[in-house]
Design a protein around this motif. Structure first.
Motif, mmCIF file in Angstrom:
data_model
loop_
_atom_site.group_PDB
_atom_site.id
_atom_site.type_symbol
_atom_site.label_atom_id
_atom_site.label_comp_id
_atom_site.label_asym_id
_atom_site.label_seq_id
_atom_site.Cartn_x
_atom_site.Cartn_y
_atom_site.Cartn_z
ATOM 1 N N ALA A 166 0.921 -1.117 0.017
ATOM 2 C CA ALA A 166 0.002 0.049 0.086
ATOM 3 C C ALA A 166 0.950 1.330 0.099
ATOM 4 C CB ALA A 166 -0.816 0.027 1.377
ATOM 5 N N GLN A 167 0.644 2.156 -1.044
ATOM 6 C CA GLN A 167 1.541 3.233 -1.200
ATOM 7 C C GLN A 167 0.703 4.374 -0.936
ATOM 8 O OE1 GLN A 167 3.425 2.496 -4.755
ATOM 9 N NE2 GLN A 167 4.931 0.628 -3.881
ATOM 10 N N GLY A 168 1.111 5.400 0.019
ATOM 11 C CA GLY A 168 0.851 6.689 0.065
ATOM 12 C C GLY A 168 -0.809 6.834 0.006
ATOM 13 N N LEU A 169 -1.361 6.013 0.743
ATOM 14 C CA LEU A 169 -2.904 6.113 0.928
ATOM 15 C C LEU A 169 -3.469 7.264 1.689
ATOM 16 C CD1 LEU A 169 -3.680 2.560 1.691
ATOM 17 C CD2 LEU A 169 -3.256 3.324 -0.502
ATOM 18 N N TYR A 170 -4.346 7.995 1.004
ATOM 19 C CA TYR A 170 -5.033 9.030 1.789
ATOM 20 C C TYR A 170 -6.523 9.034 1.679
ATOM 21 C CZ TYR A 170 -0.779 12.087 1.553
ATOM 22 O OH TYR A 170 0.348 12.445 2.129
ATOM 23 N N LYS A 171 -7.372 9.074 2.871
ATOM 24 C CA LYS A 171 -8.564 9.325 2.784
ATOM 25 C C LYS A 171 -9.140 10.283 3.938
ATOM 26 C CE LYS A 171 -12.729 7.964 1.988
ATOM 27 N NZ LYS A 171 -13.488 8.273 0.768
ATOM 28 N N SER A 172 -9.994 11.239 3.546
ATOM 29 C CA SER A 172 -10.542 11.943 4.384
ATOM 30 C C SER A 172 -11.938 11.844 4.386
ATOM 31 C CB SER A 172 -10.125 13.470 4.457
ATOM 32 O OG SER A 172 -9.016 13.574 3.468
ATOM 33 N N TYR A 173 -12.628 11.965 5.614
ATOM 34 C CA TYR A 173 -14.092 12.269 5.797
ATOM 35 C C TYR A 173 -14.314 13.439 6.499
ATOM 36 C CZ TYR A 173 -14.183 6.925 5.518
ATOM 37 O OH TYR A 173 -14.054 5.712 5.133
ATOM 38 N N GLN A 214 -13.358 4.157 -0.986
ATOM 39 C CA GLN A 214 -12.906 4.540 -2.167
ATOM 40 C C GLN A 214 -11.792 5.592 -1.623
ATOM 41 O OE1 GLN A 214 -15.093 5.541 -5.460
ATOM 42 N NE2 GLN A 214 -13.436 5.241 -6.572
ATOM 43 N N LEU A 215 -10.393 5.202 -2.172
ATOM 44 C CA LEU A 215 -9.338 6.100 -1.396
ATOM 45 C C LEU A 215 -9.380 7.550 -2.101
ATOM 46 C CD1 LEU A 215 -6.715 3.344 -1.618
ATOM 47 C CD2 LEU A 215 -7.470 4.484 0.433
ATOM 48 N N ASP A 216 -8.875 8.690 -1.424
ATOM 49 C CA ASP A 216 -8.756 10.023 -2.233
ATOM 50 C C ASP A 216 -7.462 9.867 -3.045
ATOM 51 O OD1 ASP A 216 -10.752 10.901 -0.941
ATOM 52 O OD2 ASP A 216 -9.647 11.561 0.672
ATOM 53 N N SER A 217 -6.376 9.177 -2.919
ATOM 54 C CA SER A 217 -5.252 8.981 -3.533
ATOM 55 C C SER A 217 -4.515 7.672 -2.941
ATOM 56 C CB SER A 217 -4.396 10.190 -3.747
ATOM 57 O OG SER A 217 -3.974 10.367 -2.364
ATOM 58 N N GLY A 218 -3.400 7.196 -3.684
ATOM 59 C CA GLY A 218 -2.843 6.304 -3.262
ATOM 60 C C GLY A 218 -2.893 5.073 -4.174
ATOM 61 N N LYS A 219 -2.104 3.963 -3.816
ATOM 62 C CA LYS A 219 -1.875 2.898 -4.927
ATOM 63 C C LYS A 219 -2.025 1.758 -3.891
ATOM 64 C CE LYS A 219 -1.945 4.213 -9.068
ATOM 65 N NZ LYS A 219 -3.293 4.228 -9.696
ATOM 66 N N GLY A 250 -4.627 8.526 11.484
ATOM 67 C CA GLY A 250 -4.696 8.473 9.990
ATOM 68 C C GLY A 250 -2.997 8.240 9.737
ATOM 69 N N LYS A 251 -2.222 8.304 10.610
ATOM 70 C CA LYS A 251 -0.929 8.174 10.268
ATOM 71 C C LYS A 251 -0.279 6.732 10.924
ATOM 72 C CE LYS A 251 1.119 12.837 9.822
ATOM 73 N NZ LYS A 251 0.464 13.409 8.907
ATOM 74 N N VAL A 252 0.714 6.145 10.096
ATOM 75 C CA VAL A 252 1.522 4.952 10.797
ATOM 76 C C VAL A 252 2.658 5.815 11.175
ATOM 77 C CG1 VAL A 252 2.691 3.142 10.175
ATOM 78 C CG2 VAL A 252 0.593 3.501 9.003
ATOM 79 N N LEU A 253 2.738 5.535 12.896
ATOM 80 C CA LEU A 253 3.689 5.940 13.494
ATOM 81 C C LEU A 253 4.988 5.252 13.525
ATOM 82 C CD1 LEU A 253 1.718 7.400 16.550
ATOM 83 C CD2 LEU A 253 2.477 8.676 14.438
ATOM 84 N N GLN A 254 4.858 3.929 13.582
ATOM 85 C CA GLN A 254 5.951 2.926 13.780
ATOM 86 C C GLN A 254 5.479 1.724 13.161
ATOM 87 O OE1 GLN A 254 7.712 2.539 17.395
ATOM 88 N NE2 GLN A 254 9.432 1.493 16.791
#
Lengths: 346, 223
Positions: free
Chosen positions: A6-13, A54-59, A210-214
């Motif tokens: 999973a690369q650079g996934l963004y999703k906002s509500y 549905q992702l806002d962006s990312g692959k 929403g962020k992976v910290l570690q």
């Protein structure tokens, strides 16, 4: 070669960022646990891989194939649902068989595969029952059989143990880990229970806002947390906050710290701290922390006591368990090994 | 005339009317079911156009009195050279009316099924329409049986409205008999008794099917 990327996934509500530049990979037959408090985005991550978000962006890639825009049924991903979501109008056999039927396997192949799955999970005798006639644990096995029978590339588990009582949960942890290793399926395991994640995962990803910290092995995440949040979320901790008064050195027990921006947060792994009478002589190892304090309150927990301790000098309260019996108002010292406390400025 | 004499005299005509009543009820309920399923699936799972069309149709029918619909079909259409017999006008009117209501009952039933059922079907590889057909509908249709029992009973009674446009159903026959012998009270009482006995039979039959088709373990059973 990673099975899932999973690369650079963004999703906002609306204003809330559920996924904020999330990057993860799962190797073949690896179990990656994603943990975080509720609202951290871990379930959104799981659902986006399943194809329900549905992702806002990312692959997202599975076996190097871009599946970002594929509908759920074309992903060869199997999802295990928190509430099992078995189909109540079908028997156990039919529940497990349907994934194969729509993949157009012939009757004989279906029977063989379903029997293999039921056998694998030790529920062969339940084949002709309806889901509502099963116990919670049995339903869980059926749900798992339904997920694995289609031989998915990736198995997604959404809080699989949260509906079971504590005793069964402990036993199933072992079973689940053994099963996953035997099946050798790349698995994403979402949970809010850090102890569950530590015990079952090959690697852990800690999420917050929403962020992976570690991301790291359970040992890395436990022993070398990258920030205050991870340190606090993993393990059983007590946190002490100290605001430096001036530019002087901050003294905490026997140790001294250079002042930095913000407030000093001392995270103590309460499970690794030892409480001793104040007078007892101890030889400290290099880097160990020694705090002195007074017992303010105690609770009896069976095999041990839980103490409320006020630390001298910084006037903060710690909660620490100990097998030793102390009296209220007794003077004590707390010894914390050097890799069981963490200092962050924030 | 005694009550029993009235029964003897009116029964042949009333039973004649009853066959028409039952025919209209069963026909409209069946066509309504078929149309209702299509309307409901269009509204819930269809694309924008299908959803809009289904919703529009349902709300149009539910929002207007049945009598107005019958009058438009029977008295209104002839202006466009479409002449329906009273029976055909009634059959069409009751069918589309029932379809709109049945669509809504079914929608309620579908929405009472957990979203996880659909997700589980999709994640195992079913296409949306496969999931609807194999997972959602079999459960929703079972759950809608109590509402259908109601709809069937309503329909049976509403068909009495067809007498206004001259369809030869039971109410029309009752009025005919009564206006000949002037025993309005006894004839209408008898008519009411026949409706009541049919309604009870329907309730009984439907609750038998409801129990028979019930998914084991989904309802706390009495006794």
């Amino acid at each position: 070669m990673a099975v899932l990327q999973a690369q650079g996934l963004y999703k906002s509500y609306g204003q809330v960022k559920a996924l904020d530049d999330v990057n993860i990979e799962i190797e073949d037959s690896e179990l990656l646990a994603v943990i975080g408090p509720s609202g951290s985005g871990k379930t959104t991550l799981l659902r986006s891989i399943a194809g329900f978000v549905q992702l806002d962006s990312g692959k997202i890639f599975i076996k190097s194939k871009d599946i970002t825009d594929l509908p759920p049924e074309k992903r060869n991903v199997a999802m295990f649902f928190q509430n099992y979501a078995l189909w109540p109008h079908m028997t156990v056999f039919e529940n497990v068989a349907y994934g194969l039927k729509i993949r157009r396997y012939d009757k004989k192949a279906i029977r063989e595969k379903v029997e293999w799955a039921l056998d694998f999970l030790d529920i062969k005798s339940l084949a002709e029952r309806k889901p509502n006639q099963l116990s919670g644990g049995q339903q869980q096995r059926v749900a798992l059989a339904r997920a694995i029978v289609v031989q998915p590339d990736v198995l997604l588990l959404d809080e699989p143990l949260s509906n079971l009582d504590a005793k069964i949960r402990m036993r199933i942890r072992f079973e689940l880990k053994a099963l996953q290793k035997k099946l050798q399926i790349a698995t994403l395991y979402v949970t809010h229970d850090q102890e569950e994640a530590l015990s079952i995962a090959d690697r852990i990803a800690v999420m917050h806002n929403g962020k992976v910290l570690q991301i790291g092995t359970p040992q890395q995440v436990y022993k070398e947390p990258v920030n205050l949040f991870v340190a606090d979320f993993i393990g059983v901790n007590s946190i002490v906050r100290i605001k430096p008064l001036d530019k002087d050195i901050v003294k905490v027990g026997n140790l001294e710290f250079q002042p930095q921006q913000g407030v000093l947060h001392l995270v103590i792994r309460a499970e690794e701290a030892r409480v001793l009478p104040a007078k007892e002589h101890v030889t400290l190892k290099e880097g160990d922390l020694k705090l002195e304090g007074i017992i303010m309150g105690k609770l009896y927990l069976g095999s041990k006591h839980r103490y409320e301790i006020k630390i001298h000098g910084i006037e903060e309260i710690l909660f620490i368990n100990s097998e030793e019996a102390f009296k209220i108002n007794e003077q004590i010292q707390i010894i914390i090994p050097k890799d069981s406390f963490f200092v962050y400025w924030q | 005339m005694s009550f029993w004499q009235i029964v003897l005299v009116s029964m042949p005509r009333l039973l004649n009317g009853l066959t028409v009543t039952l025919y209209m009820t069963v026909f409209s309920a069946a066509v309504g079911l078929l149309l209702g399923i299509i309307l409901c699936l269009g509204r819930v799972y269809g694309n924008k156009v299908a959803s809009l069309l289904s919703t529009g149709f349902i709300e149009l029918i539910r929002g207007t009195p049945m009598l107005v619909q019958l009058f438009i079909l029977y008295y209104g259409l002839p202006s466009y050279n479409i002449r329906l017999t009273p029976l055909l006008a009634a059959l069409i009117g009751f069918s589309i009316n029932s379809a709109a209501y049945q669509a809504e009952y079914l929608r309620g039933s579908i929405q009472s099924i957990g979203i996880g059922q659909m997700k589980a079907a999709l994640s195992i590889g079913m296409k949306k329409w496969q999931a609807v057909r194999l997972i959602i509908l079999p459960q929703a249709l079972r759950r809608v049986i109590p509402a259908w029992t109601n709809e069937f009973i309503y329909l049976l009674k509403y068909t009495s409205m067809a007498y206004i446009i001259g369809a030869p159903e039971m109410m029309a026959q009752a009025k005919f008999v009564a206006s000949r012998n002037f025993e309005f009270f006894k004839v209408y009482l008898l008519t009411a008794a026949i409706y009541l006995s049919i309604v009870w039979t329907i309730s009984f039959v439907f609750s038998y099917f409801e129990r028979k088709l019930r998914i084991p373990g989904t309802v706390v059973t009495e006794r």
